[in-house]
Design an enzyme around this catalytic site. Structure first.
Site: not given
Ligand SMILES: N[C@@H](CCC(=O)N[C@@H](CS)C(=O)NCC(=O)O)C(=O)O
Length: 232
Positions: A11, A51, A63-64
């Protein structure tokens, strides 16, 4: 209790946080999960099932970019610039970096050449805006590594892998400063440490699993022809 990062190894948003933890030498734990089969405890812990999340004592942060702001405020060696205007602009470029990260994701899943080219052109337009703001010697703001560098390194690393699979995806003539910056970031110790061992191989395996247009350029002898399509 040490901060505990809940991660999925491919990720790019998690990787942003890992870079900041490394750059600031913050003692931490990492727990890897498989997003294709997330464990029950993660579903309970993560407000949106995504994550990264960072556990600090009994608090859960998500949120990163928010997690990185927290780490930067609480631990020494500030990565954000001291000047409030520059700091605000850096935050804007971090938001732009999130949009670019989603374009990179789309490049891996779009199914036709036309869709792929359309997404790539939109990404290159975003890069047109970025190009004139990159100091790039060696970092986005110039000499100091910042949260902007931590934000763009994962997406530029994936773009580099996409270019290995389909040469010509990166346009070195159109964005010379971004490309010079990318080369520097890919070698940076905090970025290298944030990458899973054999990251390129894992990422290409994921591209194969996603069955997008770009997967046809992968070396077929290296991949399982029967793998089920999936995002993670
Ligand atoms: N805006 C969020 C995006 C986090 C995100 O989309 N993570 C993805 C993995 S790269 C995730 O956990 N996806 C799981 C899902 O949507 O079920 C951040 O910056 O933390």
């Amino acid at each position: 209790m040490k901060p505990r990062l809940i991660s999925y190894k491919l990720c790019p948003f998690v990787q942003r946080v890992a870079i900041v933890l490394n750059q600031k030498s913050i003692d931490h734990e990492i727990e890897y999960i498989d997003l294709a089969k997330p464990p029950g405890w993660f579903q309970e812990l993560s407000p949106f099932g995504k994550v990264p999340i960072l556990q600090i004592e009994s608090a859960v942060l998500w949120e990163s970019s928010v997690i990185n702001e927290y780490l930067d405020e609480v631990y020494p060696n500030r990565l954000h610039p001291a000047d409030p205007v520059l700091r605000a602009k850096n935050r804007s470029w971090i938001e732009h970096g999130s949009q670019c990260t989603w374009s990179i994701f789309d490049l891996g899943i779009k199914e036709t050449e036309q869709e792929f080219i359309e997404v790539l052109e939109r990404l290159l337009k975003k890069f047109d805006m970025l190009e004139s703001s990159v100091e790039g010697i060696p970092f986005f703001n110039g000499t100091e590594f910042s949260l902007v560098d931590a934000c763009y390194a994962p997406l530029l690393q994936r773009l580099h892998f996409l270019d290995e699979v389909r040469p010509g995806t990166v346009d070195r003539n159109r964005h010379p400063k971004i490309n010079a910056w990318m080369e520097i970031l890919l070698q940076h110790p905090a970025v290298q440490k944030s990458s899973a061992p054999r990251m390129g191989e894992h990422y290409k395996r994921l591209l194969w699993k996603r069955h997008g247009y770009i997967s046809q350029f992968l070396d077929k002898s290296q991949h399982d022809p029967n793998v089920q399509k999936g995002l993670y």
